[in-house]
Design a protein around this motif. Structure first.
Motif, PDB file in Angstrom:
ATOM      1  N   PHE A 184      -9.872 -27.740  48.226  1.00 51.61           N
ATOM      2  CA  PHE A 184      -9.447 -27.944  46.840  1.00 51.61           C
ATOM      3  C   PHE A 184      -9.156 -26.620  46.155  1.00 51.61           C
ATOM      4  CE2 PHE A 184      -8.864 -30.609  43.202  1.00 51.61           C
ATOM      5  CZ  PHE A 184      -8.714 -31.877  43.757  1.00 51.61           C
ATOM      6  N   GLU A 185     -10.091 -25.677  46.377  1.00 50.91           N
ATOM      7  CA  GLU A 185      -9.972 -24.357  45.781  1.00 50.91           C
ATOM      8  C   GLU A 185      -8.668 -23.680  46.244  1.00 50.91           C
ATOM      9  OE1 GLU A 185     -13.704 -22.250  46.522  1.00 50.91           O
ATOM     10  OE2 GLU A 185     -12.458 -20.446  46.829  1.00 50.91           O
ATOM     11  N   ARG A 186      -8.365 -23.813  47.529  1.00 49.49           N
ATOM     12  CA  ARG A 186      -7.205 -23.112  48.086  1.00 49.49           C
ATOM     13  C   ARG A 186      -5.871 -23.808  47.768  1.00 49.49           C
ATOM     14  NH1 ARG A 186      -7.362 -19.823  52.609  1.00 49.49           N
ATOM     15  NH2 ARG A 186      -5.289 -19.380  51.797  1.00 49.49           N
ATOM     16  N   LEU A 187      -5.896 -25.132  47.635  1.00 53.87           N
ATOM     17  CA  LEU A 187      -4.625 -25.868  47.585  1.00 53.87           C
ATOM     18  C   LEU A 187      -4.301 -26.498  46.231  1.00 53.87           C
ATOM     19  CD1 LEU A 187      -4.862 -27.652  51.066  1.00 53.87           C
ATOM     20  CD2 LEU A 187      -3.639 -25.529  50.526  1.00 53.87           C
ATOM     21  N   SER A 188      -5.282 -26.560  45.325  1.00 48.64           N
ATOM     22  CA  SER A 188      -4.949 -27.211  44.050  1.00 48.64           C
ATOM     23  C   SER A 188      -4.089 -26.275  43.207  1.00 48.64           C
ATOM     24  CB  SER A 188      -6.209 -27.632  43.291  1.00 48.64           C
ATOM     25  OG  SER A 188      -6.942 -26.503  42.922  1.00 48.64           O
ATOM     26  N   GLY A 189      -3.216 -26.859  42.434  1.00 45.80           N
ATOM     27  CA  GLY A 189      -2.341 -26.064  41.575  1.00 45.80           C
ATOM     28  C   GLY A 189      -1.108 -25.556  42.290  1.00 45.80           C
ATOM     29  N   VAL A 190      -0.989 -25.805  43.587  1.00 47.34           N
ATOM     30  CA  VAL A 190       0.218 -25.376  44.314  1.00 47.34           C
ATOM     31  C   VAL A 190       1.337 -26.370  44.008  1.00 47.34           C
ATOM     32  CG1 VAL A 190       1.237 -24.979  46.584  1.00 47.34           C
ATOM     33  CG2 VAL A 190      -1.144 -24.314  46.147  1.00 47.34           C
ATOM     34  N   ASP A 191       2.487 -25.828  43.633  1.00 48.95           N
ATOM     35  CA  ASP A 191       3.610 -26.678  43.264  1.00 48.95           C
ATOM     36  C   ASP A 191       4.028 -27.569  44.446  1.00 48.95           C
ATOM     37  OD1 ASP A 191       4.930 -27.175  40.941  1.00 48.95           O
ATOM     38  OD2 ASP A 191       6.717 -25.998  41.489  1.00 48.95           O
ATOM     39  N   GLY A 192       4.083 -28.868  44.209  1.00 46.91           N
ATOM     40  CA  GLY A 192       4.541 -29.780  45.258  1.00 46.91           C
ATOM     41  C   GLY A 192       3.444 -30.364  46.126  1.00 46.91           C
ATOM     42  N   LEU A 193       2.197 -29.943  45.913  1.00 43.91           N
ATOM     43  CA  LEU A 193       1.080 -30.544  46.647  1.00 43.91           C
ATOM     44  C   LEU A 193       0.275 -31.411  45.693  1.00 43.91           C
ATOM     45  CD1 LEU A 193      -0.442 -27.662  48.840  1.00 43.91           C
ATOM     46  CD2 LEU A 193       1.441 -29.234  49.349  1.00 43.91           C
TER      47      LEU A 193
END
Ligand SMILES: *Cc1c(COP(=O)(O)O)cnc(C)c1O
Length: 371
Positions: A264-273
């Motif tokens: 969650f920490e690494r991938l949240s806020g990434v555009d398109g995910l």
């Protein structure tokens, strides 16, 4: 070393030996013996449910729950019963309905939790509808209150496929308490397992005898056979494995939460995910980590990411793809289109998630996705 999407939890071998020792002495290997009963009691405590019947697997548990609730007969009386269910599930759910001579009617899902969309249920109800079979997908709890209201209004039974929701609670209530019955799966690949195994949780005591008899050839007493049952008994060795894993379940779930939090920490806020947010008022089990790829915004498709991971010996899964109503054997019965379920099945990936997955591996998986 390849990394697979899941890895079975293994208890201490010494503990397993301790649990199976009495079986070697008693020579009671199956047929609802003492280890089965011990396991059943421990599970009822853990799941906080008043009644629980154990099965050889989750699929047979669901198939026999549908039969024990009298839906097969009600369907026959209605000249072919219909069951409203979701196309966004493991195909076992739908097979359990169809193998009871009931027709699955596919209700679309919603994006927020990938569970059955309660706004779409009532338009599918006909005078042949006998039940609703929703799925707590990825351990996301369905909108149980609205589903219950709809079911009550129309006199329908509700059986949840809770294969992903072992041990979860909603507002502090064990998830097995919702609906008329809930199926759990204890398959080797699940959060909690007994190698193979499953259960039906319920609260109406009247279902206890039919469930017990259906899994044991319909045998009612030494000289009486009351129903056309099958054989779906959980044996003593699997029950022992379940006991050993149940002792460590909290530790397993804690470890999964660490993996979940890191993803969650690494991938949240990434555009398109799009990640699955934790639901409010739910204690989660972190069964899966699904990622929805918006190809346009992310620049790469789900299939691109699947292939890139595989190149590095990391095996994610397109779970659930295809949607059940896109499968060969259900295409003729597909009925109304379910555009959300179809779209999600085309764009979602579940990445490796299991107890003991190393943080370096989680980071490596995230690096590959982000690159
Ligand atoms: C695993 C699973 C089942 C079947 O359970 P088994 O124990 O493997 O028979 C059914 N429904 C869903 C959603 C599952 O994930």
């Amino acid at each position: 070393m390849p990394i697979f999407v899941t890895r079975s939890s293994m208890p201490d071998i010494e503990d397993y030996i301790k649990e199976i020792q009495p079986i070697f002495e008693s020579r009671i290997l199956t047929n609802m013996g003492p280890v089965y009963k011990k396991f059943q009691g421990m599970l009822m405590d853990y799941l906080n449910v008043p009644e629980l019947s154990l099965f050889v697997n989750g699929h047979m548990a669901l198939e026999m729950a549908i039969q024990a609730l009298g839906l097969k007969q009600r369907g026959e009386e209605a000249g072919g019963g219909e069951v409203i269910t979701t196309p966004y599930t493991f195909v076992s759910t739908t097979h359990a309905i169809s193998r009871n001579n009931l027709k699955p009617v596919f209700c679309d899902i919603r994006m927020s939790d990938y569970c059955m969309d309660p706004d779409r249920i009532e338009e599918l109800i006909t005078d042949k509808t006998v039940a609703i079979v929703p799925v707590h997908v990825y351990g996301n709890i369905c909108d149980v209150n609205r589903i219950e209201n709809i079911a009550r209004k129309h006199g329908l039974k509700v059986i949840y496929d809770g294969a992903h929701a072992f041990g979860e609670t909603y507002h502090g209530i064990g998830v097995g308490n919702f609906g008329d019955a809930t199926m759990f799966s204890f398959h080797a690949t699940k959060v909690f397992h007994s190698i193979e195994g499953g259960a039906v949780a319920f609260h109406d005591k009247r279902y206890g005898v039919p469930l017990h008899e259906l899994k044991n050839f319909g045998i009612h007493g030494a000289e009486e056979v009351s129903a056309i049952g099958g054989n779906a008994k959980l044996d003593e060795f699997r029950a022992a494995m379940g006991i050993c894993n149940l002792k460590r379940i909290d530790e397993y779930i804690r470890s999964r939460k660490q993996v979940h939090d890191r993803y969650f920490e690494r991938l949240s806020g990434v555009d398109g995910l799009i990640l699955c947010p934790e639901q409010k008022d739910v204690i989660h089990n972190y069964a899966y980590f699904p990622i929805y790829f918006d190809r346009e915004k992310f620049g790469k498709s789900r299939d691109d990411v699947f292939a890139a991971l595989r190149e590095k010996d990391i095996y994610s899964r397109k779970y659930f793809y295809p949607a059940v109503n896109d499968m060969e054997c259900y295409r003729d019965a597909a009925g109304k289109a379910t555009p959300v379920a179809h779209d999600v099945s085309m764009n979602i990936l579940t990445v490796p998630m299991y107890e003991g997955l190393a943080m370096e591996d989680v980071d490596r998986i995230c690096d590959i996705i982000l690159s």
